[in-house]
Structure formats: C-alpha cells, structure tokens
Design a protein around this motif. Structure first.
Motif, PDB file in Angstrom:
ATOM      1  N   ILE A 174      10.471  -2.765  -3.210  1.00  0.00           N
ATOM      2  CA  ILE A 174       9.091  -2.842  -3.714  1.00  0.00           C
ATOM      3  C   ILE A 174       8.221  -3.585  -2.711  1.00  0.00           C
ATOM      4  CG2 ILE A 174       7.607  -3.851  -5.498  1.00  0.00           C
ATOM      5  CD1 ILE A 174       9.883  -3.315  -7.474  1.00  0.00           C
ATOM      6  N   LYS A 175       8.766  -4.710  -2.220  1.00  0.00           N
ATOM      7  CA  LYS A 175       8.041  -5.484  -1.201  1.00  0.00           C
ATOM      8  C   LYS A 175       7.712  -4.600   0.002  1.00  0.00           C
ATOM      9  CE  LYS A 175       8.975 -10.442  -0.967  1.00  0.00           C
ATOM     10  NZ  LYS A 175      10.024 -11.372  -0.521  1.00  0.00           N
ATOM     11  N   GLU A 176       8.727  -3.884   0.452  1.00  0.00           N
ATOM     12  CA  GLU A 176       8.533  -2.995   1.614  1.00  0.00           C
ATOM     13  C   GLU A 176       7.424  -1.999   1.348  1.00  0.00           C
ATOM     14  OE1 GLU A 176      10.146  -2.527   4.667  1.00  0.00           O
ATOM     15  OE2 GLU A 176      11.099  -4.482   4.420  1.00  0.00           O
ATOM     16  N   LYS A 177       7.473  -1.395   0.152  1.00  0.00           N
ATOM     17  CA  LYS A 177       6.477  -0.369  -0.181  1.00  0.00           C
ATOM     18  C   LYS A 177       5.077  -0.958  -0.206  1.00  0.00           C
ATOM     19  CE  LYS A 177       8.994   3.212  -2.630  1.00  0.00           C
ATOM     20  NZ  LYS A 177       9.649   3.471  -3.925  1.00  0.00           N
ATOM     21  N   VAL A 178       4.988  -2.143  -0.882  1.00  0.00           N
ATOM     22  CA  VAL A 178       3.679  -2.792  -0.980  1.00  0.00           C
ATOM     23  C   VAL A 178       3.150  -3.112   0.407  1.00  0.00           C
ATOM     24  CG1 VAL A 178       2.478  -4.877  -1.728  1.00  0.00           C
ATOM     25  CG2 VAL A 178       4.056  -3.711  -3.283  1.00  0.00           C
ATOM     26  N   MET A 179       4.023  -3.681   1.246  1.00  0.00           N
ATOM     27  CA  MET A 179       3.570  -4.068   2.586  1.00  0.00           C
ATOM     28  C   MET A 179       3.114  -2.855   3.394  1.00  0.00           C
ATOM     29  SD  MET A 179       3.314  -7.141   2.720  1.00  0.00           S
ATOM     30  CE  MET A 179       2.775  -7.352   4.408  1.00  0.00           C
ATOM     31  N   SER A 180       3.877  -1.751   3.269  1.00  0.00           N
ATOM     32  CA  SER A 180       3.481  -0.589   4.066  1.00  0.00           C
ATOM     33  C   SER A 180       2.106  -0.098   3.621  1.00  0.00           C
ATOM     34  CB  SER A 180       4.542   0.508   3.973  1.00  0.00           C
ATOM     35  OG  SER A 180       4.347   1.260   2.809  1.00  0.00           O
ATOM     36  N   ARG A 181       1.835  -0.210   2.312  1.00  0.00           N
ATOM     37  CA  ARG A 181       0.485   0.160   1.846  1.00  0.00           C
ATOM     38  C   ARG A 181      -0.577  -0.782   2.420  1.00  0.00           C
ATOM     39  NH1 ARG A 181       1.901   3.802  -2.322  1.00  0.00           N
ATOM     40  NH2 ARG A 181       3.206   5.005  -0.946  1.00  0.00           N
ATOM     41  N   VAL A 182      -0.234  -2.058   2.434  1.00  0.00           N
ATOM     42  CA  VAL A 182      -1.197  -3.041   2.948  1.00  0.00           C
ATOM     43  C   VAL A 182      -1.553  -2.721   4.408  1.00  0.00           C
ATOM     44  CG1 VAL A 182      -1.509  -5.456   3.605  1.00  0.00           C
ATOM     45  CG2 VAL A 182      -0.515  -4.882   1.386  1.00  0.00           C
ATOM     46  N   PHE A 183      -0.529  -2.401   5.191  1.00  0.00           N
ATOM     47  CA  PHE A 183      -0.797  -2.056   6.595  1.00  0.00           C
ATOM     48  C   PHE A 183      -1.664  -0.808   6.686  1.00  0.00           C
ATOM     49  CE2 PHE A 183       3.168  -4.519   7.522  1.00  0.00           C
ATOM     50  CZ  PHE A 183       2.551  -5.455   8.335  1.00  0.00           C
ATOM     51  N   LEU A 184      -1.326   0.183   5.868  1.00  0.00           N
ATOM     52  CA  LEU A 184      -2.085   1.439   5.892  1.00  0.00           C
ATOM     53  C   LEU A 184      -3.549   1.167   5.539  1.00  0.00           C
ATOM     54  CD1 LEU A 184      -1.949   4.537   6.161  1.00  0.00           C
ATOM     55  CD2 LEU A 184      -1.603   4.625   3.687  1.00  0.00           C
ATOM     56  N   LEU A 185      -3.754   0.349   4.496  1.00  0.00           N
ATOM     57  CA  LEU A 185      -5.118   0.048   4.075  1.00  0.00           C
ATOM     58  C   LEU A 185      -5.899  -0.659   5.177  1.00  0.00           C
ATOM     59  CD1 LEU A 185      -4.930  -1.030   0.326  1.00  0.00           C
ATOM     60  CD2 LEU A 185      -6.157   0.896   1.339  1.00  0.00           C
ATOM     61  N   SER A 186      -5.243  -1.612   5.842  1.00  0.00           N
ATOM     62  CA  SER A 186      -5.921  -2.310   6.940  1.00  0.00           C
ATOM     63  C   SER A 186      -6.356  -1.303   7.996  1.00  0.00           C
ATOM     64  CB  SER A 186      -4.998  -3.336   7.589  1.00  0.00           C
ATOM     65  OG  SER A 186      -4.315  -4.050   6.606  1.00  0.00           O
ATOM     66  N   ALA A 187      -5.445  -0.394   8.309  1.00  0.00           N
ATOM     67  CA  ALA A 187      -5.769   0.582   9.350  1.00  0.00           C
ATOM     68  C   ALA A 187      -6.903   1.483   8.891  1.00  0.00           C
ATOM     69  CB  ALA A 187      -4.526   1.406   9.685  1.00  0.00           C
ATOM     70  N   LEU A 188      -6.894   1.835   7.620  1.00  0.00           N
ATOM     71  CA  LEU A 188      -7.929   2.745   7.126  1.00  0.00           C
ATOM     72  C   LEU A 188      -9.301   2.089   7.028  1.00  0.00           C
ATOM     73  CD1 LEU A 188      -6.127   4.818   4.353  1.00  0.00           C
ATOM     74  CD2 LEU A 188      -6.863   5.545   6.619  1.00  0.00           C
TER      75      LEU A 188
END
Lengths: 277, 249
Positions: free
Chosen positions: A4-18
C-alpha cells in the motif's frame, strides 16, 4: 502494508510530475479563454498590427505592434550585448582561467544570477539612464547584464563537456590554444551554447520590472536607440492595475502574444538542435 | 642518422618521478617501439618529444631533448615543433566535423587557404593513409560516423596532412579489432620509408612485427634498448626476458 505504501508513494511521485503539466495547461487555458475573445472583438489584424495603443480614447485603440517591436528591439539588444561577452567569459572560465581567479569570478556570476531584477533596474536608473536616457539602449544594456549568468553558466558546462581529446588532437597538429578552443572545442559545444542563448532570449523577452524602470515605456513605434520604448511585459504590468472590461481583456491577449513568442522560440530551438545533431 | 637525442631526461608529475635519467638516441626513417608495463613511463617519454606534457598539470622536466640537433625545450616554437612531430592518440579522436575538414584543419592552421591546395593535401593524406578509396565519396560526411579503424586511419592522415618529419603513436591500435590493427601495421611499415615513427605499444607481438628498434621501460627507466630482433631473441637483461616471455606485466 508495504505494498500500500509503495502504491501511495508511486501516486505521489506521479502527481508531482503531473503538477508541472497541469500548471502549464491551466495557464494556456486561462490565456486562450480570456485572450481570444478580446482579439476577436478588436480584430486580430488591428490588434497585432495596429500602431496605436490608446485605451482611454473613444473609441479605444488597441494596437500592440509598438510593444511587439519594443520587446524584439530590447531583446535583440540584450543578445548583442550579453551573448558575445557571455560566451567569451565561458571560454575563459572553462579553458584558461587560473584557479584562484575562478574562485572569485564563478561565485560572482552566481550572485549576479540571484540579484532581483528590481535591484538591477535600480542600478540601471542610477548608472546607465543618466548616460543614455530612458531608452532602448539602456534597457538592452541592463538586460544584457541580466542574461550574462545564464549564457555564461550553460555555455561553460557545454564547453566543459567536450572531450579533452579533441583539444589534444588540435594542439598536437600545431594549433595554438585559442585556435584549438575556437575552431574545435566551441563548435563541438554548439548545441549547448545555443541552448544558453535561447534561455537568455527567454529571460530577456520575459523580463518586466527592470525594463519598466529604464525603458521609458512610451507606447509608440521605436524611433531610435536613444529613445524610449514599451515592451509587451511592461504594457501588461503598467496597466493591469486599473484596466477593466475590454482593456483588461486586451492586456490578457497581450500576454497571449508573449506566450506564443516564447513557444515559438522554444520550438525553433528544438528544431535547430535536431538539425545540428 | 638520429632524429631525437635524449639526454639525462627526468620528468616529475608533482611528487611522482615518472622518468629517471633517460638517455637514448632515436634513429631516423625507422620504427622504434616503446614497450613495458602500464605506468612505466613510455607514454610520458613519447609526450615529452612533442611537448604534449606541457598541458599536463604539475609536470616538470629537466634534461635535454634534441630534434635534429635543435633543443626542443629551448627557443623552439612549440606549435612549430608539433607540426614537425605529429601525434596519433590511443583513442581515435576525429573532430566532430566532416572528413575533409578534419584533414584540412592542420594545413589551415598553418596558413594554407587555397581550396585547390587543400583539396590536393586532403587527397594525398588520405591516400598515404590508405583510406582514400574508402572515404573519397564521404568527404563531406561527419567523421564521427566512421568505424573505429577508419577513424584511427583518418587521424593518421590528419597528422600527415601537415607533413611532419616524425610521427609519434601512443598505442594507436589498442582500441581496434585485429583486422583494423593489421591494416594500420601494414600502413606503418609503408610509412617508415618517409617518416620516422615512434610507437608505444602494449602488444609485444606488434613491436616484434613492425619495429626496427625496441626500448623496454620499467619504473621510469630504460632497461634495454636495442635492435628489435636481438631483443626478442636474446634479451640481455633478466627483467626484459621476464617481461617478453610474459612472466609479468
């Protein structure tokens, strides 16, 4: 838990990039939604090519050709002054600067890059305007100084990235130091140097505060290097505070034109880079 | 006849004593090879001959190097020295420009502007480097698109385009495949008719195949310097024997 942590973090990175793309998209949207109708009302032709800007007349006149010309003149001036000095400085710093002097010049350059434009504008008012008046020339000089760190910094790293064995090859043929640098190293670094110039152009054309303080800001076609001029950025900044209705929309349309300019410069750069490669 | 006379040459990089009291004469129109393990000073000596060591930081040199009797570290103009003593590097280093401009760079540096003359020089240099037939239709193409072996022969042609008297080669084939290496060795044997060639090599077979004289270096000293044939058949020094029979290095 970990997954879950991994998934959340990957979203956070994606959002920053977007967020970058999102910000850009919102700016585009804002400029086009507000700018296009104004241009339609005024008439794209009389807006872009009109030589008169007098929003308080009846009927008001919204021609921004003087400001387009002003921006181009001032930017060209900044390039003519800033680019040769910047490139020569970069060559010196990367190829022949003694270490002790480098420790002095390099931080100086970085500091110059960090000086707020209002301070540079003030310097222009106090030192350059008394000599050349509020004019295209004064604005060009200050902008030339302002783009120096950009041009120098990026050119320097481009020159440093050229393999040393090119230099050795040239010197081994009997070329002197400067011949090797100017005929072999600098051409090998040309795409990086070009990037430096383009960023300099972007900075110069977008600069507002320093230009307002020294360019005179008369909304008329440029007449002489020693006479005042108004840039696109100055036009927006000076009048946005009190503009309303069509006047306000016309200023946003001015920003749209500026935005398109920047876009064209970047596209032109990308194309040039491709051709060089 | 000697092209280089080296006497009591010492070279330091900072605190490191890289060449110790070197004395040797190098013959003209000959291939001389320098062999020895890595870090033994053979490349350093090569670079003192055209003063490429001037670029290296912290490099100090004492002693005498004479080129046809003239003091290399005296009044001689360093750019003229490098025109007379050409160099080919370990890694092919063609400039990022066309084949033609690569070759023409040297002659242009030394003041030749006429297109007619440059055309002639470019053709002759490429022919001398035995690469004219491969490249004559690609003169305007970037030199970076050539294969490694072609790039190295281009660099040899580029060095010859300024008509040097001597060619220094710093492991010119170590980055190349055996076929390209063979072509370059063949070329060197042909070139020694007109040039004096000094070659640094890690490859002892190469030294044995192409050179007339060989110098063996160890820890900054010349251990043995003699006719290649006698060195490889009857080495005088135990250390030379150990090295060429592959006991170390």
């Amino acid at each position: 838990m970990t997954s879950i942590k991994e998934k959340v973090m990957s979203r956070v990175f994606l959002l920053s990039a977007l967020s970058t793309v999102l910000a850009l998209a919102l700016i585009c949207l804002f400029l086009f939604i507000n700018g296009i109708p104004a241009m339609a009302k005024i008439g794209a032709f009389s807006f872009m090519l009109g030589k008169e800007w007098s929003p308080s007349d009846t009927p008001p006149l919204f021609g921004i050709l003087p400001m387009i010309a002003g921006s181009l003149y001032v930017t060209a001036g900044a390039i003519i002054i800033g680019v040769p000095i910047g490139i020569l400085t970069a060559v010196f710093l990367s190829k022949s600067c003694p270490k002790k002097l480098y420790k002095f010049i390099k931080p100086g350059m970085d500091l110059l890059a960090g000086i707020p434009s209002v301070v540079l504008g003030f310097f222009g008012m106090a030192v350059i305007v008394p000599v050349f008046g509020e004019s295209i020339l004064s604005a060009s000089i200050v902008l030339g100084i302002m783009i120096l760190p950009t041009v120098t910094g990026i050119s320097e790293s481009a020159i440093r990235a050229v393999p040393q064995n090119y230099y050795e090859g040239a010197v081994a043929l009997g070329a002197g130091h400067y011949r090797a640098v100017f005929k072999v190293i600098l051409p090998a670094a040309n795409s990086g140097v070009l990037a430096a110039v383009i960023l300099g152009v972007g900075r110069a054309i977008g600069e507002t505060m320093a230009v307002i303080m020294i360019a005179g800001n008369q909304a008329r076609m440029p007449v002489s290097l020693f006479k005042g001029v108004r840039t696109l950025t100055a036009n927006i900044a000076l009048e946005m505070g009190y503009a309303a209705e069509l006047h306000r929309e016309a200023l946003i349309a001015t920003a749209l034109v500026l935005f398109v300019f920047i876009l064209v410069i970047n596209l032109g750069f990308a194309a040039l880079k491709k051709r060089i490669k | 006849m000697k092209c280089f006379e080296i006497e009591k040459l010492n070279l330091h990089y900072g605190d490191f004593h890289a060449l110790k009291n070197i004395c040797m004469n190098i013959e003209k129109e000959n291939i001389t090879s320098f062999i020895g393990p890595s870090g033994c000073g053979k490349s350093s000596l090569l670079k003192t001959l055209n003063r490429m060591n001037d670029i290296a930081e912290g490099c100090r040199i004492s002693g005498d190097v004479k080129l046809f009797g003239e003091d290399v570290y005296g009044d001689m103009d360093v750019n003229m020295l490098r025109k007379r003593v050409g160099m080919v590097f370990q890694k092919p280093n063609p400039f990022p420009m066309s084949v033609y401009d690569n070759i023409a760079f040297g002659p242009r540096t030394h003041g030749i502007k006429s297109k007619y003359e440059l055309d002639k020089i470019v053709e002759k240099a490429l022919q001398d480097a035995a690469i004219w037939n491969e490249l004559k239709d690609r003169l305007k193409k970037s030199a970076l698109g050539l294969s490694g072996g072609q790039q190295q022969r281009l660099c040899i042609a580029r060095a010859m385009a300024v008509s040097p008297e001597i060619l220094l080669m710093d492991e010119p084939t170590s980055a190349l495949d055996p076929i390209s290496t063979g072509k370059i060795e063949e070329l060197l044997l042909h070139l020694k008719e007109a040039y004096s060639i000094i070659i640094v090599t890690h490859n002892m077979q190469q030294a044995a195949r192409i050179s007339d004289k060989t110098a063996f270096f160890l820890f900054g000293q010349v251990i043995e310097y003699s006719e290649t044939e006698s060195m490889f058949t009857m080495p005088r020094d135990k250390r030379t024997e150990d090295y060429i029979t592959g006991r170390f290095g």
